[in-house]
Design a protein around this motif. Structure first.
Motif, PDB file in Angstrom:
ATOM      1  N   LEU B  96     -41.486  21.519  28.474  1.00 32.28           N
ATOM      2  CA  LEU B  96     -42.850  21.838  28.872  1.00 32.28           C
ATOM      3  C   LEU B  96     -42.929  22.071  30.378  1.00 32.28           C
ATOM      4  CD1 LEU B  96     -44.997  19.357  26.735  1.00 32.28           C
ATOM      5  CD2 LEU B  96     -44.362  21.736  26.252  1.00 32.28           C
ATOM      6  N   VAL B  97     -43.898  22.865  30.755  1.00 28.91           N
ATOM      7  CA  VAL B  97     -44.115  23.147  32.163  1.00 28.91           C
ATOM      8  C   VAL B  97     -45.400  22.427  32.575  1.00 28.91           C
ATOM      9  CG1 VAL B  97     -44.553  24.961  33.864  1.00 28.91           C
ATOM     10  CG2 VAL B  97     -43.014  25.388  31.928  1.00 28.91           C
ATOM     11  N   GLU B  98     -45.381  21.828  33.752  1.00 24.74           N
ATOM     12  CA  GLU B  98     -46.569  21.113  34.201  1.00 24.74           C
ATOM     13  C   GLU B  98     -47.235  21.902  35.323  1.00 24.74           C
ATOM     14  OE1 GLU B  98     -45.809  17.064  35.546  1.00 24.74           O
ATOM     15  OE2 GLU B  98     -47.644  17.276  36.742  1.00 24.74           O
ATOM     16  N   ARG B  99     -48.542  22.089  35.167  1.00 25.55           N
ATOM     17  CA  ARG B  99     -49.251  22.835  36.206  1.00 25.55           C
ATOM     18  C   ARG B  99     -50.650  22.254  36.343  1.00 25.55           C
ATOM     19  NH1 ARG B  99     -48.587  28.082  34.319  1.00 25.55           N
ATOM     20  NH2 ARG B  99     -50.780  28.331  33.815  1.00 25.55           N
ATOM     21  N   ASP B 100     -51.040  21.957  37.516  1.00 27.80           N
ATOM     22  CA  ASP B 100     -52.368  21.393  37.781  1.00 27.80           C
ATOM     23  C   ASP B 100     -52.686  20.224  36.863  1.00 27.80           C
ATOM     24  OD1 ASP B 100     -52.595  23.425  39.631  1.00 27.80           O
ATOM     25  OD2 ASP B 100     -53.606  24.768  38.216  1.00 27.80           O
ATOM     26  N   VAL B 102     -51.654  19.672  33.872  1.00 30.54           N
ATOM     27  CA  VAL B 102     -51.735  20.002  32.439  1.00 30.54           C
ATOM     28  C   VAL B 102     -50.354  20.492  31.977  1.00 30.54           C
ATOM     29  CG1 VAL B 102     -52.841  21.468  30.707  1.00 30.54           C
ATOM     30  CG2 VAL B 102     -54.149  20.691  32.688  1.00 30.54           C
ATOM     31  N   TYR B 103     -49.996  20.094  30.740  1.00 34.02           N
ATOM     32  CA  TYR B 103     -48.731  20.587  30.175  1.00 34.02           C
ATOM     33  C   TYR B 103     -48.947  21.969  29.559  1.00 34.02           C
ATOM     34  CZ  TYR B 103     -46.593  15.963  30.572  1.00 34.02           C
ATOM     35  OH  TYR B 103     -46.086  14.800  31.031  1.00 34.02           O
ATOM     36  N   PHE B 104     -47.982  22.847  29.757  1.00 32.54           N
ATOM     37  CA  PHE B 104     -47.995  24.161  29.091  1.00 32.54           C
ATOM     38  C   PHE B 104     -46.681  24.381  28.355  1.00 32.54           C
ATOM     39  CE2 PHE B 104     -51.214  24.751  32.308  1.00 32.54           C
ATOM     40  CZ  PHE B 104     -52.145  25.568  31.685  1.00 32.54           C
ATOM     41  N   ALA B 105     -46.772  24.960  27.167  1.00 28.50           N
ATOM     42  CA  ALA B 105     -45.548  25.376  26.454  1.00 28.50           C
ATOM     43  C   ALA B 105     -45.391  26.867  26.705  1.00 28.50           C
ATOM     44  CB  ALA B 105     -45.691  25.106  24.966  1.00 28.50           C
ATOM     45  N   VAL B 106     -44.241  27.277  27.202  1.00 26.35           N
ATOM     46  CA  VAL B 106     -44.013  28.688  27.486  1.00 26.35           C
ATOM     47  C   VAL B 106     -42.912  29.208  26.566  1.00 26.35           C
ATOM     48  CG1 VAL B 106     -43.352  30.399  29.217  1.00 26.35           C
ATOM     49  CG2 VAL B 106     -44.719  28.389  29.866  1.00 26.35           C
ATOM     50  N   VAL B 107     -43.273  30.205  25.722  1.00 26.30           N
ATOM     51  CA  VAL B 107     -42.272  30.777  24.804  1.00 26.30           C
ATOM     52  C   VAL B 107     -42.004  32.205  25.244  1.00 26.30           C
ATOM     53  CG1 VAL B 107     -41.756  31.369  22.421  1.00 26.30           C
ATOM     54  CG2 VAL B 107     -43.092  29.320  22.944  1.00 26.30           C
ATOM     55  N   GLU B 108     -40.770  32.491  25.549  1.00 23.38           N
ATOM     56  CA  GLU B 108     -40.377  33.854  25.938  1.00 23.38           C
ATOM     57  C   GLU B 108     -40.063  34.636  24.682  1.00 23.38           C
ATOM     58  OE1 GLU B 108     -40.504  35.003  28.920  1.00 23.38           O
ATOM     59  OE2 GLU B 108     -40.833  33.125  30.026  1.00 23.38           O
ATOM     60  N   LYS B 109     -40.914  35.681  24.392  1.00 27.86           N
ATOM     61  CA  LYS B 109     -40.631  36.536  23.226  1.00 27.86           C
ATOM     62  C   LYS B 109     -39.863  37.743  23.751  1.00 27.86           C
ATOM     63  CE  LYS B 109     -43.333  37.262  19.183  1.00 27.86           C
ATOM     64  NZ  LYS B 109     -44.625  37.785  18.695  1.00 27.86           N
ATOM     65  N   PRO B 110     -38.617  37.917  23.356  1.00 25.59           N
ATOM     66  CA  PRO B 110     -37.851  39.036  23.899  1.00 25.59           C
ATOM     67  C   PRO B 110     -38.376  40.352  23.338  1.00 25.59           C
ATOM     68  CG  PRO B 110     -36.596  37.923  22.178  1.00 25.59           C
ATOM     69  CD  PRO B 110     -37.873  37.144  22.362  1.00 25.59           C
TER      70      PRO B 110
END
Lengths: 310, 734
Positions: B96-100, B102-110
């Motif tokens: 997970l990525v944390e920003r401000d 808040v946790y974010f899940a980032v999925v890279e769709k190729p």
């Protein structure tokens, strides 16, 4: 001891003999598509499509390749032998290939070449012409094939017959033999066609028939007797259907259809009655096709597991 | 970026379907790209009898990679919330990525390879293709689930950047191989890439551009005609049809025997066009020449052979036509007409012979009444014969020649020219832009024929509904109106239809099925509903027609509301009204009218008669027909009407001015309307504008004194009624 063959057929000359053109087509379809070469159906009918080898054999899953000449009777087309193009009796050459082979167009064009039509000398075209026979509960898509603007063949992929989907689809080719021959032989009058290579013309064979039969069709045929024949054929068709012999029933439908055409030529069926008679013929033909399909279905399903009529 | 080529090769596609197929292919392909997030720089489609193709330029080689972000719980949220989120997105806490906070899940769709997208799209496009008629074929058709196409599909080319996009539809695998011209090129043709497609096939005698083939045909046909000293009769329909029948079009000119030129030129042109798809030519005088132009699909070894074959076919067709032409003339039209008794017009409306008889009587009546200024005998004669060509051999062969052939045969027979012209043109006008007859005999027959048709189908309740108009009654009604307007005919619509319906009644009452009180009994047919329905139908068409001509529909309504059913008069009134409401006087008068009408409505003013309700009867007019009361009421009414004009008080100047203006204008307007001087009627109304404006400025309608109030309301009512004689202004917008 080995006897030398007593007879070797001479080379065909389709460009100068009507019968050689027919024999060449027989040779071609026999050799190239494994067709059974049948003889004409021994009944009066309006088109080769009525031959059971076409209608009834188009039903069902079994492969079927056949070719034959069918004399066609069109009483209203009679012209007493005076019109160079119209006849009340003429020939169609029918080829039926089930299932339709993927190279059917190439086969057809090769057959034209075999009887002497060079596609770089003559303009051959496939022009949309869908076919439908309400009488037979049949329809298909295809073309009329043009040669220098003249329709020489009807080419149809049957989609339905007797009201049933064709499974598989059959390809049907119907050559107008006299037209093709006139074209190949370069004559303007059908009666001038060379029937064989020994000096017999089409007129020698058929001119007198056309005169007499036109007169009979239009003027002589006893209309009371024709009405009676129609009724009897209709009754016999029902009788045969009831007895579970649909092929016999189908023959009576063909008979009724021709008698109706004769009544038309005699001009004794009014516009209103016409539709009703056509409806009766259609009932007979469709009932016969349906009964035939129903009768054969158990056998077809046994041979082709998973296949069904509808 | 790369270019993509798709070719779907099959057996001969019907010519008429090719233009639409091109559009459908472009649409389906573009939709599939859009769905995948791809855009091509350009998409071009091609059609020949044996192939449908598409070239898409500047396609990206892959779709864009997309990064999808999903918002999760706040940092420090209860562990259950975080666990639930991780389960949902299928990640671990470290990913997970944390920003401000808040946790974010980032999925890279190729991105996806474009080739892969296309490999999926091609079979889908083929299966979804909307051919007007499609079929099954071959061994696979043992099942009805097998692929359907317009004719058997035999090959697929799919090349992206020169590489095969592998896909398969019902056993047909994509590749780079196609076929050239059926006869000019033997063996397969390999296509290197999209850019090479057009020229590789041209080398194999195939012009893949539909429009290029059209151009070739157009130009070569015109050239062939010019070389023979003739002019091509342009026919774009034929150009398109021949382009759809050829991959290598070669127009060739041939000649037919001059003897066939005896046959009417329309017949020759139709024979050549419909049956053989040939063009025809004209000579320097604009007359049809004995020449035809066929379009071959080959560069023939010897073009003369091809031309000669075509000439023979055309000759056979023309000799049939000439036979019909000569045969038909052996029988006078009057004798042909007898056979119409065998043709059903409609099962409930008798035969065509019955129709001709009705039309003849109606046409005669139109002339005798002076509605059409023609000789009644000629009109009747033409009408009796106008349908006779339907039973001729020629019209049997070419139904589109109906009327025209009758006209030719009548002229050949030596009938008066008015009669032959009327027979020829009585179907006119057949659509928008068609010539509207003006020759009086023709007008009488044409009008009678259409009135008869409309009346008949309304009698048996076969009215047009929605988009359904199987008997083309709307077209017939427009035809009636065109005739009436163009020739300024005074058609009292309802009266005319009563006349037409009466003719049916007289014929049908002799038929057993129309007697008695059964479903079809005559009494059930000739109803008030019939008359109003048929009249409304025609007037409604008038509105629709006039709207197209720029006439305001509210003005049509305002005039039609007065119950006038005579189209020409109605239009004259509408035109005058439209001119008037466009002027300043008109606008202000309309405002004054609306104000007066509003006051009358608000005060529930029922007029002097309304006062009778004071007698105590519930229905104010309940007693008016009582013979004993009649003189009493008459006396009372006379007294009150007198009171209207002889006021019990001295009117204010503005009031007096309106009274005087109305006294002058009302009869003037009414008289102008009666004598159909509508502009004068408007002028008379215009004189009321200043007085009504001043009246509203200076006079209090709702005076305290009852007699003043009544008199003023009555005055406004008289003003309203005077305006109403010209048009129902309440229906006018603005």
């Amino acid at each position: 001891m080995n006897a030398a063959p007593l007879f070797a057929p001479p080379a065909r000359d389709p460009a100068r003999s009507f019968q050689d053109m027919i024999l060449t087509l027989h040779d071609f379809w026999s050799a190239e598509a494994g067709c059974v070469i049948l003889q004409p159906y021994d009944m009066r009918m309006g088109a080769g499509t009525f031959h059971t080898a076409t209608t009834l054999r188009a039903l069902g899953p079994e492969p079927w390749n056949a070719a034959f000449v069918q004399p066609c009777r069109r009483p209203t087309d009679g012209r007493y032998g005076e019109n160079p193009n119209r006849l009340q009796h003429y020939y169609q050459y029918q080829v039926i290939l089930k299932p339709s082979p993927s190279d059917i167009q190439e086969l057809y064009l090769k057959s034209l070449a075999a009887i002497g039509i060079d596609p770089l000398a003559h303009d051959i075209r496939f022009v949309e012409d869908d076919w439908e026979s309400p009488t037979l509960g049949a329809w298909g898509l295809g073309w009329e094939v043009w040669c220098d603007g003249m329709e020489v063949t009807q080419f149809t992929y049957f989609q339905q017959m007797g009201g049933f989907d064709c499974k598989p689809v059959a390809g049907e080719l119907t050559y107008g033999l006299e037209r093709l021959a006139m074209y190949i032989q370069g004559v303007d009058n059908v009666y001038d066609l060379a029937f064989n290579s020994s000096g017999v013309s089409y007129g020698d064979v058929f001119l007198e028939n056309e005169r007499q039969m036109s007169k009979w069709n239009f003027e002589v045929a006893d209309t009371d007797a024709l009405f009676d024949l129609f009724a009897k054929a209709e009754a016999e068709c029902r009788n045969a259907l009831a007895a579970g012999v649909p092929i016999a029933a189908y023959e009576q439908a063909v008979e009724a259809s021709h008698v109706f055409n004769l009544l038309q030529a005699r001009g004794v069926i009014s516009v209103q009655e016409r539709a009703s008679y056509m409806g009766r013929v259609r009932d007979l033909a469709r009932s016969s096709c349906e009964a035939y399909a129903a009768k054969m279905t158990p056998e077809w399903e046994a041979k082709y597991p998973g296949w069904s009529l509808v | 970026m790369a270019d993509f080529l798709l070719e779907l090769r099959c057996e001969e596609i019907p010519a008429r379907m090719q233009p639409k197929a091109k559009e459908d292919l472009a649409r389906l392909f573009t939709d599939a790209l859009t769905k995948a997030g791809l855009t091509a720089g350009s998409v071009e489609t091609f059609a020949t009898p044996r192939r449908l193709a598409l070239i898409a330029k500047d396609l990206p080689l892959a779709t864009e990679a997309v990064s999808e972000e999903t918002k999760g719980p706040k940092v420090g949220a209860p562990p259950q919330a975080l666990e639930g989120f991780l389960r949902k997105v299928g990640l671990t806490a470290e990913q997970l990525v944390e920003r401000d906070g808040v946790y974010f899940a980032v999925v890279e769709k190729p991105g996806r390879e474009t080739a892969e997208v296309l490999a999926e799209a091609i079979p889908a496009i083929i299966r979804a293709f909307p051919w007007p008629k499609s079929m099954r074929w071959g061994a696979a058709s043992l099942s009805t689930e097998s692929l359907r196409w317009v004719r058997p599909l035999s090959g697929i080319i799919a090349l992206l950047d020169g590489a095969v996009v592998p896909c398969k539809v019902d056993g047909i695998a994509s590749g780079r191989t196609t076929m050239g011209h059926r006869f000019h090129h033997s063996g397969p043709v390999e296509i290197a890439n999209a850019g090479a497609y057009i020229e590789t096939l041209r080398a194999a005698h195939v012009v893949v551009h539909f429009s290029e083939r059209c151009k070739l045909i157009r130009e070569a046909a015109a050239r062939a005609a010019a070389e023979a000293g003739l002019t091509l009769v342009a026919d774009e329909g034929l150009v398109i049809e021949n382009a759809g029948l050829t991959e290598w079009p070669v127009p060739l000119l041939g000649r037919f025997d001059e003897v066939f030129l005896d046959v009417p030129p329309e017949v020759i042109q139709l024979t050549a066009r419909v049956n053989q798809k040939y063009f025809v030519c004209e000579d320097a005088d604009g007359k049809l020449a004995n020449a035809f132009i066929c379009t071959a699909n080959i560069d023939a070894n010897d073009p003369a052979v091809v031309v000669d074959g075509n000439r023979k076919v055309l000759a056979a067709r023309l000799s049939d036509a000439r036979f019909f032409w000569e045969q038909d003339q052996k029988t006078p039209l009057a004798v042909h007409a007898e056979k119409l008794a065998r043709i059903t017009f409609h099962e409930k409306l008798g035969t065509v012979a019955d129709k001709a008889l009705r039309v003849a009587k109606l046409a005669r009546w139109l002339c005798e009444e002076g509605i059409v200024a023609a000789d009644p005998a000629l009109a009747e004669q033409a009408a009796r014969l106008c349908k006779a060509d339907l039973v001729t051999e020629m019209v049997g062969e070419f139904p589109e020649l109906q009327g025209l052939m009758g006209g030719y045969y009548a002229a050949k027979e030596g009938l008066p020219q008015e009669v032959s012209d009327a027979i020829r043109d009585h179907y006119k006008p057949v659509g928008q832009g068609d010539d509207v007859p003006t020759a009086p005999v023709t007008v009488a027959v044409s009008l009678a024929d259409k009135l008869d048709t409309i009346a008949g189908f309304f009698l048996i309740n076969e009215k047009p509904t929605g988009s359904k108009d199987p008997f083309a009654l709307r077209r017939a009604a427009i035809g009636v109106l065109d005739l009436v307007v163009k020739n300024s005919l005074r058609m009292e619509t309802m009266h005319f239809f009563a006349r037409a319906a009466g003719a049916y009644a007289r014929q049908l009452e002799r038929r057993p099925e129309f007697q008695g009180d059964g479903e079809d009994g005559l009494g059930k047919l000739l109803t008030p509903e019939f008359y109003s329905a048929v009249t409304d139908f025609v007037l409604e068409r008038l509105k629709v027609q006039q709207r197209a001509n720029g006439v305001r529909h509210d003005l049509m309504d305002a005039v039609a509301a007065l119950g006038d059913d005579q189209p020409v008069r109605l239009l004259a009134r509408v035109h005058a009204l439209q001119a008037f409401v466009g002027t300043e006087d008109g606008t202000n008068l309309l405002a004054g009218y609306k104000r007066a009408a509003n006051i009358l409505k608000k005060e529930d003013w029922r007029g002097i008669e309304g006062e009778i309700s004071q007698t105590g009867e519930e229905d104010p007019l309940a007693m008016v027909d009582d013979p004993d009361l009649a003189p009493v009421i008459a006396a009372k009414m006379a007294e009150r009407h007198l009171a209207e004009t002889h006021l019990s008080y001295t009117p204010e100047p503005a009031e007096k001015a309106l009274i005087d203006a109305l006294a002058a204008a009302a009869p003037g307007a009414a008289e102008a309307v009666d004598s159909e001087r509508f502009a004068d009627a408007m002028a008379a109304l215009a004189t009321l504008r200043a007085p009504i404006d001043r009246f509203f400025e200076e006079v209090t309608v709702n005076a305290e004194e009852a007699d003043k109030r009544a008199a003023r309301l009555a005055l406004l009512a008289r003003f309203r009624d005077a305006v109403h004689r010209v048009a129902d202004f309440s229906r006018i917008e603005g």
